[in-house]
Design an enzyme around this catalytic site. Structure first.
Site, PDB file in Angstrom:
ATOM      1  CG  ASP A 316      -1.667   1.161   1.518  1.00 17.38           C
ATOM      2  OD1 ASP A 316      -2.397   1.553   0.601  1.00 17.38           O
ATOM      3  OD2 ASP A 316      -1.588   1.722   2.619  1.00 17.38           O
ATOM      4  CB  SER A 354     -10.977  11.397   8.858  1.00 14.21           C
ATOM      5  OG  SER A 354     -10.124  10.544   8.125  1.00 14.21           O
ATOM      6  CG  HIS A 356      -6.752   8.780   5.157  1.00 15.36           C
ATOM      7  ND1 HIS A 356      -5.735   9.424   4.526  1.00 15.36           N
ATOM      8  CD2 HIS A 356      -7.002   7.649   4.451  1.00 15.36           C
ATOM      9  CE1 HIS A 356      -5.380   8.708   3.463  1.00 15.36           C
ATOM     10  NE2 HIS A 356      -6.131   7.628   3.400  1.00 15.36           N
ATOM     11  CB  VAL A 387     -14.566  12.743   4.943  1.00 15.30           C
ATOM     12  CG1 VAL A 387     -13.722  11.659   5.560  1.00 15.30           C
ATOM     13  CG2 VAL A 387     -13.747  14.009   4.762  1.00 15.30           C
ATOM     14  CB  VAL A 398     -12.598  16.888   2.174  1.00 16.94           C
ATOM     15  CG1 VAL A 398     -11.084  16.915   1.946  1.00 16.94           C
ATOM     16  CG2 VAL A 398     -13.066  18.206   2.748  1.00 16.94           C
ATOM     17  N   GLY A 399     -12.179  15.237  -0.794  1.00 21.34           N
ATOM     18  CA  GLY A 399     -11.707  13.959  -1.295  1.00 21.34           C
ATOM     19  C   GLY A 399     -11.120  14.064  -2.677  1.00 21.34           C
TER      20      GLY A 399
HETATM   21  P1  ADP Z   1      -3.601   4.466  -0.031  1.00 17.88           P
HETATM   22  O1  ADP Z   1      -4.016   3.276  -0.836  1.00 17.88           O
HETATM   23  O2  ADP Z   1      -2.480   5.197  -0.680  1.00 17.88           O
HETATM   24  O3  ADP Z   1      -3.300   4.138   1.387  1.00 17.88           O
HETATM   25  P2  ADP Z   1      -6.293   5.357   0.580  1.00 17.88           P
HETATM   26  O4  ADP Z   1      -7.006   4.184  -0.012  1.00 17.88           O
HETATM   27  O5  ADP Z   1      -6.211   5.448   2.044  1.00 17.88           O
HETATM   28  O6  ADP Z   1      -4.827   5.499  -0.054  1.00 17.88           O
HETATM   29  O7  ADP Z   1      -6.959   6.688   0.008  1.00 17.88           O
HETATM   30  C1  ADP Z   1      -7.098   6.887  -1.359  1.00 17.88           C
HETATM   31  C2  ADP Z   1      -7.493   8.281  -1.712  1.00 17.88           C
HETATM   32  O8  ADP Z   1      -8.785   8.570  -1.179  1.00 17.88           O
HETATM   33  C3  ADP Z   1      -6.593   9.322  -1.103  1.00 17.88           C
HETATM   34  O9  ADP Z   1      -5.477   9.588  -1.914  1.00 17.88           O
HETATM   35  C4  ADP Z   1      -7.518  10.532  -1.042  1.00 17.88           C
HETATM   36  O10 ADP Z   1      -7.607  11.169  -2.283  1.00 17.88           O
HETATM   37  C5  ADP Z   1      -8.852   9.904  -0.741  1.00 17.88           C
HETATM   38  N1  ADP Z   1      -9.125   9.902   0.706  1.00 17.88           N
HETATM   39  C6  ADP Z   1      -9.144   8.822   1.523  1.00 17.88           C
HETATM   40  N2  ADP Z   1      -9.445   9.180   2.785  1.00 17.88           N
HETATM   41  C7  ADP Z   1      -9.583  10.518   2.776  1.00 17.88           C
HETATM   42  C8  ADP Z   1      -9.876  11.498   3.772  1.00 17.88           C
HETATM   43  N3  ADP Z   1     -10.076  11.193   5.049  1.00 17.88           N
HETATM   44  N4  ADP Z   1      -9.940  12.783   3.377  1.00 17.88           N
HETATM   45  C9  ADP Z   1      -9.739  13.112   2.108  1.00 17.88           C
HETATM   46  N5  ADP Z   1      -9.455  12.245   1.150  1.00 17.88           N
HETATM   47  C10 ADP Z   1      -9.378  10.983   1.439  1.00 17.88           C
HETATM   48 MG    MG Z   2      -3.520   3.341   3.232  1.00 17.66          MG
END
Ligand code: ADP
Ligand code: MG
Length: 646
Positions: A316, A354, A356, A387, A398-399
């Site tokens: 990842d 969140s 993240h 989110v 936001v995303g």
């Molecule tokens: P990775 O596979 O690199 O760990 P994630 O699957 O966690 O990435 O997230 C993928 C994408 O989703 C992020 O790059 C972002 O654009 C969006 N994202 C995920 N969680 C959030 C969040 N809490 N706020 C904003 N964007 C998010």
């Molecule tokens: Mg991840």
């Protein structure tokens, strides 16, 4: 502590038992030899040794018989009874003694291994000092309640998980994570049970006590690990089940052919498949113990075997290959009424709840200007997308692009071009949109209120992450392994950001913009193509993929338990080098298990052959039989020394 004492007492009892049998035997032999006492007396002594030593074995055999099972103890019991029946009292006693001695030695070595694993709990102090007002009182660790203030001085072990409320210090986490450099911690930071305060002084508010502490959870995982059998072990167990009756039949046949009862008894003694049965569990326990000392928790024999067969390792991105410590590098307001600050503040409300790494970066940014973030109503996580929250009559989204598309919010060409520019540098760009209720999420917002939706995107925020210092070296180690290992990067982030990171790390299999379900599907595709897959992730948005891969490795999990469930291997620290270490340990364990099984089978059949030909005596048989078990155990112990590379 108590457990240690109990274990000690039981070992002590075994030693006394063993000595008693030995003394009886020695007496019987000496009296006959030097005082030429009548055989009747010395025979009685030898018989006493046989009975007192063999009693527990016979009890086990009879219990198993009631369950209609023939076990190793059955063979031993029959052999001893037969030897006594033909008047070989001394031999019967000696055989039993050798078996007990072997078992005792096995117990000692295996206990050594368990100690390597169990070391943690014994390090938790029995009592701690807690602050009550201005006073410090000493209470039992078991009596600590959530919210208690624990006072910790240098050199002391931290007994619970908690948050520092006062003081600062360097904490040695080596016993939990295997990392040797102490980490600096101060007010507001989390600390974990089993770690040691090296310097400084702390007051810690307890957040997890008893069963919920890190140490308790680690212990529980390890205990469970030992009950999960490796596939190889299952095969051996099944084999052993048929082996015992087969030996019995063979002994009877040899007797019928030779009328030599001693030969038949010798076969029973030498044929016990002890070494065979010990081969796998001792190796598994030793390997799990070696890993646990490095902060790597392996969930049992199955996981270990799987680790030994991996051909593709999937990483990842965020928080796994990168540090996950993102920094806001640029904020670009889009609409007129917002400035940079506003944009970040709106985002902070959305990200407040969140977990993240992106969310943490935003909250860190607003903390710089001590902005108090309002709690959102209605918080929704769109896994792998972003989110959505509501704050009064405001909807905040936001995303990434896919989340915006889902909300029917268009991105202008200008924004798109700007974003692509940032992404090519490896940055992650978040789009921040807001609107009143009827505009967002209404499915067809654009027709309903054009104006509002045209204004919907209020800014974009670019965040940069750093690649972990050991990422490059670790991937190189994986590529150079004896067993060639392919590497892939699966991420939820966009393709440009992903390629930029992949290029830097020379990974050529990249899949981006994956939702958690897509990650899982991608893993399944690899499995279907015949790859043995290991998925390495931080558990945020990748738990399903961790569970799907042949081996799920969760990283940096100290203090979070979300992923532990889904993964087969849990690495408590952030050290990527543990990944090749786990794979190598698995490979080595599989080898040791194979060696053990091969050796045990060869040795056993060789000895059965010699016994059938009448070339060895009962006593020699017993000694050789025990030696073979010990060799297998010692071979397994080699795994306790976990090397960096193999
Ligand atoms: P990775 O596979 O690199 O760990 P994630 O699957 O966690 O990435 O997230 C993928 C994408 O989703 C992020 O790059 C972002 O654009 C969006 N994202 C995920 N969680 C959030 C969040 N809490 N706020 C904003 N964007 C998010
Ligand atoms: Mg991840």
């Amino acid at each position: 502590m108590k457990q240690n004492n109990l274990r000690f007492i039981s070992r002590y009892k075994e030693a006394i038992h063993l000595s008693a049998v030995a003394i009886l035997l020695a007496l019987s032999w000496a009296l006959r030899q030097f005082f030429t006492l009548p055989e009747l007396v010395t025979n009685y002594l030898a018989l006493a040794a046989t009975i007192s030593g063999g009693y527990p074995i016979a009890v086990k055999a009879i219990k198993a018989l009631r369950e209609r099972e023939l076990i190793i103890d059955t063979l031993v019991t029959i052999a001893a009874v037969a030897a006594v029946a033909i008047g070989d009292y001394g031999e019967a006693g000696f055989v039993i003694f050798i078996l007990l001695l072997g078992e005792f030695l096995e117990g000692v070595t295996v206990a050594k291994t368990s100690q390597a694993i169990k070391g943690l709990a014994s390090l938790i102090p029995d009592t701690v000092k807690i602050r009550r007002g201005s006073e410090e009182v000493e209470i039992a660790t078991a009596a600590i309640k959530i919210g208690d203030l624990i006072v910790v001085r240098p050199g002391e072990h931290i007994a619970i998980d908690g948050v520092i409320v006062r003081g600062e210090g360097a904490i040695d986490q080596a016993l939990v994570t295997g990392e040797s450099t102490p980490v600096e911690r101060s007010a507001g930071d989390k600390v974990y049970s089993g770690t040691i305060l090296a310097t400084g002084a702390l007051e810690i508010e307890a957040t997890n006590v008893g069963e919920d502490t890190t140490v308790a959870k680690i212990e529980q995982m390890i205990t469970e690990a030992r009950t999960r059998k490796a596939p190889l072990e299952r095969i051996v167990d099944r084999f052993a089940k048929y082996f015992v009756p087969a030996v019995l039949v063979f002994a009877v046949i040899v007797y019928l052919l030779t009328f030599d009862i001693r030969r038949a008894i010798t076969i029973l003694i030498v044929a016990c498949p002890c070494a065979l049965v010990l081969g796998t569990p001792t190796a598994v326990v030793a390997a799990i113990g070696a890993a646990a000392r490095k902060g790597i928790l392996i969930k049992g024999g199955r996981a270990l075997e799987a680790a030994g067969k991996i051909t593709t390792v999937i990483f990842d991105k965020t928080g796994t290959l990168t540090n996950g410590l993102l920094k806001v590098v640029e904020v670009k307001p889009i609409c007129a009424e917002h400035d940079e600050k506003n944009v970040v503040e709106l985002t902070a409300i959305a990200e407040k709840l969140s977990e993240h790494p992106l969310a943490k970066a935003i909250l860190e940014k607003v903390a710089e200007w001590e902005y108090i973030v309002a709690s959102p109503d209605d918080f929704t996580v769109k896994q792998g997308q972003g989110v959505e929250v509501r704050n009064n009559d405001l909807h905040i989204v936001v995303g990434n692009r896919s989340l915006l598309a889902e909300n029917n919010i268009a991105l202008s060409e200008e924004i798109e071009a700007y974003m692509q520019g940032r992404e090519e540098r490896g940055e992650t760009v978040l789009i921040v949109a807001h609107s009143t209720e009827d505009c967002l999420g209404s499915g067809n917002g654009q027709d309903k209120n054009k104006d509002c939706c045209a204004k919907a995107v209020c800014g974009v925020i670019s965040l940069a992450d750093t690649i972990k210092a050991d990422a490059k070296a670790t991937l190189q180690i994986l590529r150079n392994r004896k067993k060639r290992t392919k590497i892939a990067l699966f991420t939820g982030d966009n393709a440009r950001t992903a390629s930029s990171i992949a290029a830097e790390l020379k990974i050529n299999v990249v899949a981006a913009e994956l939702l958690p379900a897509d990650k899982t599907r991608k893993v399944e595709e690899l499995i279907a193509a015949g790859e043995k897959t290991a998925m390495v992730g931080d558990g945020i948005n990748d738990a399903p993929a961790l569970a799907t891969a042949d081996l799920g490795i969760a990283m940096g999990t100290l203090g979070s338990d979300i992923t532990v469930q889904a993964s087969d291997v849990t690495i408590l620290h952030d050290d990527l080098a543990s990944v090749p270490q786990v794979l190598d340990l698995g490979r080595k364990a599989v080898w040791v298990i194979r060696e053990n099984i091969f050796f045990a089978l060869l040795f056993n059949s060789g000895m059965i052959g010699l016994a059938a030909l009448g070339l060895i005596s009962m006593v020699i048989a017993a000694i050789f039989h025990q030696i073979s078990s010990l060799i297998v155990i010692l071979n397994s112990m080699r795994l306790l020394v976990m090397r960096k590379r193999s």
